[in-house]
Design a protein around this motif. Structure first.
Motif, PDB file in Angstrom:
ATOM      1  N   THR A 153      -4.316 -11.451 -17.339  1.00  0.00           N
ATOM      2  CA  THR A 153      -2.557 -10.913 -16.938  1.00  0.00           C
ATOM      3  C   THR A 153      -2.787  -9.349 -16.364  1.00  0.00           C
ATOM      4  O   THR A 153      -2.313  -8.762 -15.782  1.00  0.00           O
ATOM      5  CB  THR A 153      -1.871 -11.532 -18.411  1.00  0.00           C
ATOM      6  OG1 THR A 153      -2.170 -12.385 -18.753  1.00  0.00           O
ATOM      7  CG2 THR A 153      -0.635 -10.794 -17.584  1.00  0.00           C
ATOM      8  N   LYS A 156      -4.412  -8.539 -13.820  1.00  0.00           N
ATOM      9  CA  LYS A 156      -3.503  -9.007 -12.341  1.00  0.00           C
ATOM     10  C   LYS A 156      -2.819  -8.167 -12.466  1.00  0.00           C
ATOM     11  O   LYS A 156      -2.369  -7.467 -11.232  1.00  0.00           O
ATOM     12  CB  LYS A 156      -3.312  -9.817 -12.455  1.00  0.00           C
ATOM     13  CG  LYS A 156      -2.024 -10.793 -11.598  1.00  0.00           C
ATOM     14  CD  LYS A 156      -1.614 -12.336 -11.820  1.00  0.00           C
ATOM     15  CE  LYS A 156      -0.194 -11.556 -13.512  1.00  0.00           C
ATOM     16  NZ  LYS A 156       0.455 -12.912 -12.906  1.00  0.00           N
ATOM     17  N   LEU A 157      -2.141  -7.709 -13.479  1.00  0.00           N
ATOM     18  CA  LEU A 157      -1.030  -6.106 -13.049  1.00  0.00           C
ATOM     19  C   LEU A 157      -1.404  -5.448 -13.027  1.00  0.00           C
ATOM     20  O   LEU A 157      -0.892  -4.793 -12.277  1.00  0.00           O
ATOM     21  CB  LEU A 157      -0.551  -6.156 -14.472  1.00  0.00           C
ATOM     22  CG  LEU A 157       0.480  -7.638 -14.977  1.00  0.00           C
ATOM     23  CD1 LEU A 157       0.884  -7.421 -16.398  1.00  0.00           C
ATOM     24  CD2 LEU A 157       1.407  -7.321 -14.187  1.00  0.00           C
ATOM     25  N   THR A 159      -4.134  -4.731 -10.885  1.00  0.00           N
ATOM     26  CA  THR A 159      -4.491  -4.856  -8.980  1.00  0.00           C
ATOM     27  C   THR A 159      -3.213  -5.074  -8.470  1.00  0.00           C
ATOM     28  O   THR A 159      -3.304  -4.322  -7.648  1.00  0.00           O
ATOM     29  CB  THR A 159      -5.115  -6.285  -8.823  1.00  0.00           C
ATOM     30  OG1 THR A 159      -6.423  -6.674 -10.047  1.00  0.00           O
ATOM     31  CG2 THR A 159      -5.499  -6.590  -7.731  1.00  0.00           C
ATOM     32  N   GLN A 160      -1.802  -5.784  -9.067  1.00  0.00           N
ATOM     33  CA  GLN A 160      -1.056  -5.608  -8.414  1.00  0.00           C
ATOM     34  C   GLN A 160      -0.095  -3.891  -8.074  1.00  0.00           C
ATOM     35  O   GLN A 160      -0.023  -4.342  -6.874  1.00  0.00           O
ATOM     36  CB  GLN A 160       0.133  -6.744  -8.562  1.00  0.00           C
ATOM     37  CG  GLN A 160      -0.242  -7.664  -9.050  1.00  0.00           C
ATOM     38  CD  GLN A 160       0.715  -8.421  -9.433  1.00  0.00           C
ATOM     39  OE1 GLN A 160       1.414  -8.189 -11.036  1.00  0.00           O
ATOM     40  NE2 GLN A 160       0.294 -10.044  -9.929  1.00  0.00           N
ATOM     41  N   ALA A 161      -0.439  -3.334  -9.175  1.00  0.00           N
ATOM     42  CA  ALA A 161       0.096  -2.331  -9.342  1.00  0.00           C
ATOM     43  C   ALA A 161      -1.092  -0.752  -8.787  1.00  0.00           C
ATOM     44  O   ALA A 161       0.029  -0.531  -7.945  1.00  0.00           O
ATOM     45  CB  ALA A 161      -0.114  -1.187 -10.662  1.00  0.00           C
ATOM     46  N   GLU A 162      -1.852  -1.460  -8.625  1.00  0.00           N
ATOM     47  CA  GLU A 162      -3.510  -0.802  -7.360  1.00  0.00           C
ATOM     48  C   GLU A 162      -2.658  -1.197  -6.166  1.00  0.00           C
ATOM     49  O   GLU A 162      -2.643  -0.188  -4.835  1.00  0.00           O
ATOM     50  CB  GLU A 162      -4.739  -0.794  -7.908  1.00  0.00           C
ATOM     51  CG  GLU A 162      -5.386  -0.608  -6.790  1.00  0.00           C
ATOM     52  CD  GLU A 162      -6.050   1.240  -6.735  1.00  0.00           C
ATOM     53  OE1 GLU A 162      -6.445   1.450  -6.042  1.00  0.00           O
ATOM     54  OE2 GLU A 162      -5.398   1.774  -8.485  1.00  0.00           O
ATOM     55  N   LEU A 163      -2.234  -1.647  -5.322  1.00  0.00           N
ATOM     56  CA  LEU A 163      -1.794  -2.458  -4.291  1.00  0.00           C
ATOM     57  C   LEU A 163      -0.493  -1.507  -3.451  1.00  0.00           C
ATOM     58  O   LEU A 163      -0.009  -1.785  -2.155  1.00  0.00           O
ATOM     59  CB  LEU A 163      -2.019  -4.190  -4.083  1.00  0.00           C
ATOM     60  CG  LEU A 163      -3.738  -4.332  -3.926  1.00  0.00           C
ATOM     61  CD1 LEU A 163      -3.407  -6.087  -4.494  1.00  0.00           C
ATOM     62  CD2 LEU A 163      -4.385  -4.157  -3.061  1.00  0.00           C
ATOM     63  N   GLN A 164       0.107  -1.431  -4.629  1.00  0.00           N
ATOM     64  CA  GLN A 164       1.249  -0.767  -4.262  1.00  0.00           C
ATOM     65  C   GLN A 164       1.745   0.359  -4.357  1.00  0.00           C
ATOM     66  O   GLN A 164       2.769   0.901  -3.666  1.00  0.00           O
ATOM     67  CB  GLN A 164       2.600  -2.050  -5.517  1.00  0.00           C
ATOM     68  CG  GLN A 164       2.802  -3.394  -5.458  1.00  0.00           C
ATOM     69  CD  GLN A 164       3.527  -4.089  -6.577  1.00  0.00           C
ATOM     70  OE1 GLN A 164       3.956  -2.961  -7.523  1.00  0.00           O
ATOM     71  NE2 GLN A 164       3.400  -5.271  -6.511  1.00  0.00           N
ATOM     72  N   ALA A 171       5.242   2.369  -9.272  1.00  0.00           N
ATOM     73  CA  ALA A 171       4.472   1.491  -9.754  1.00  0.00           C
ATOM     74  C   ALA A 171       3.308   1.514 -10.593  1.00  0.00           C
ATOM     75  O   ALA A 171       2.793   2.330 -10.948  1.00  0.00           O
ATOM     76  CB  ALA A 171       3.465   0.625  -8.807  1.00  0.00           C
ATOM     77  N   GLN A 270       6.118  -5.832 -18.497  1.00  0.00           N
ATOM     78  CA  GLN A 270       5.409  -6.642 -17.876  1.00  0.00           C
ATOM     79  C   GLN A 270       4.529  -7.830 -19.008  1.00  0.00           C
ATOM     80  O   GLN A 270       4.005  -9.128 -18.826  1.00  0.00           O
ATOM     81  CB  GLN A 270       4.700  -6.153 -15.970  1.00  0.00           C
ATOM     82  CG  GLN A 270       5.546  -5.438 -15.605  1.00  0.00           C
ATOM     83  CD  GLN A 270       4.933  -4.475 -14.747  1.00  0.00           C
ATOM     84  OE1 GLN A 270       4.104  -3.327 -15.003  1.00  0.00           O
ATOM     85  NE2 GLN A 270       4.256  -4.821 -13.432  1.00  0.00           N
TER      86      GLN A 270
END
Length: 437
Positions: A153, A156-157, A159-164, A171, A270
């Motif tokens: 988890t 995943k979080l 990775t999402q923060a990096e993309l945002q 982020a 999160q």
């Protein structure tokens, strides 16, 4: 199937007892039952969660340990106890994949095992104290699958923060750890160290201290409440240096999918870890044995269940009181000592000797708290009552590592433990510092 001694639970105490007895009595006399196929030392689960320890390299196979130490391993959960027949029921095992019809395939059927002596060493589970949302929205580090779920988890979080990050500068990942005991404190420190490594490897737009926000909530006036004040103060200082927000004297009142509420304060979250309390597994209450309000099996000073011949309990699931009436704390060193005591008990029975003259007495040798891969603090207890020494730095870190090695030595032997320690040292030089998949 019948076995002279059946041990249910392959944690620190149960596994050590099975290994020691197996080497003396053999597989026909000693059986270990566990619902998992491999063992990992529970105090290291915070490292698995942070990704600094690979569970697939660290885990020890129960069938391998059974073969090498001379006991029988039965894979499956304990379901029931027929005390009059001195028999327990082990549940079936199903494959992880469902077929086309949605039905799981049974790999092992339900089994029954007869015993002369039964030892319950099934550990503990989280106690949520009725906090709304705690069971649904938190992760507890009670087992390897919990730690792995946390790690995946977190990846995943991140990775999402990096993309945002380019579109949303704020982020990041908000992590809340509930409970300022050893588990919560060690996890917070390990996560801070690991977050910097993750950022260096693959998350170049994230700043670890700024974007991985870690908050530790504790209901007591200070963290590490059972330990000496000097240890707690050093731990608080080290957490502050690692940009971990520590809030004491606060009670969590509700947990949602994206936030933790403590009184009038709401913390964005999160990822939430519950490390605020433990209790015995609920199914123990169905066995018909005397138990406390928290579900622990009551035992006498010799770790036997009063009024139930041939049944014993040790570790977190056992309610054992010391000579002063205080309960033995749920620590690995207590389980280790209880395993040693029961080993002597069963060996005396096997040899036809009189029972031990003295009851089990817990001896507190101190506590050590890890702060990442390089720093440890703690206290060591002296031979005189109430005397302790504060330790930190390299000496404390070496002592902390030695505790893990001592456990491995009990189940693997001296030579194999030394080879394993050397192998892991070399592997760390050729693999990432954190598990990235």
């Amino acid at each position: 199937m019948h076995s002279k001694i059946v041990i249910v639970g392959g944690g620190a105490g149960g596994l050590e007892l099975a290994c020691k007895l197996g080497r003396k009595l053999g597989p026909q006399a000693v059986t270990l039952v566990d619902s998992r196929q491999f063992h990992i030392w529970k105090p290291s689960l915070h490292e698995v969660a942070a990704g600094t320890l690979d569970v697939h390299q660290e885990g020890l196979s129960y069938p391998m340990l059974a073969h090498d130490n001379g006991f029988t391993f039965v894979y499956g959960p304990m379901l029931a106890l027929a005390e009059a027949e001195r028999q327990l029921t082990v549940g079936p095992i199903y494959s992880g994949d469902s077929g086309n019809d949605g039905q799981r395939e049974q790999v092992l059927p339900e089994r029954r095992i007869g015993y002369d002596a039964l030892v319950l060493a099934v550990g503990s589970v989280s106690n949520y104290f009725g906090v709304p949302g705690a069971a649904e929205h938190t992760i507890s580090l009670n087992a390897t699958e919990d730690a792995e779920r946390f790690r995946l988890t977190l990846l995943k979080l991140l990775t999402q923060a990096e993309l945002q990050k380019s579109a949303r500068p704020e982020a990041g990942v908000d992590i809340v750890i509930i409970g300022g005991g050893a588990t919560g404190v060690e996890l917070a420190a390990e996560l801070r160290e690991a977050s910097g490594v993750y950022a260096a490897y693959d998350f170049h737009h994230l700043n670890a201290e700024r974007d991985v926000r870690i908050t530790l909530l504790e209901g007591a006036p200070r963290i590490l409440a059972p330990l000496p004040e000097q240890v707690a103060s050093a731990a608080l200082r080290l957490l502050g240096e690692r940009a971990v927000t520590v809030v004491t004297d606060t009670r969590v009142t509700a947990i949602a999918a994206d936030a933790v509420t403590a009184g009038e304060t709401v913390y964005p979250a999160q990822l939430v870890v519950w490390a605020a309390g433990i209790k015995a597994p609920a199914w123990l209450a169905q066995l018909g044995l005397p138990a406390t309000k928290s579900g622990q099996i009551e035992v006498d000073p010799r770790l036997a269940v009063p009024g139930h011949a041939g049944i014993y309990a040790l570790g977190d699931c056992a309610a054992c009181a010391g000579p002063d009436g205080k309960p033995v704390p749920p620590r690995a060193q207590a389980a280790h000592q209880q395993a040693d005591y029961l080993f002597q008990t069963f060996m005396r029975q096997h040899q036809g000797r009189a029972p031990q003259a003295h009851p089990y007495v817990y001896r507190d040798y101190g506590s050590l708290v890890s702060f990442g891969q390089t720093t440890t603090v703690g206290s060591l207890m002296g031979s005189l009552k109430g005397l302790s020494w504060f330790v930190d730095g390299l000496v404390a870190r070496l002592m902390y590592v030695s505790l893990h090695l001592m456990h491995h030595r009990a189940v693997l032997g001296t030579v194999r433990t030394a080879v394993l320690a050397l192998a892991r040292f070399l592997i760390k030089r050729s693999t990432p510092l954190v598990k990235l998949h």
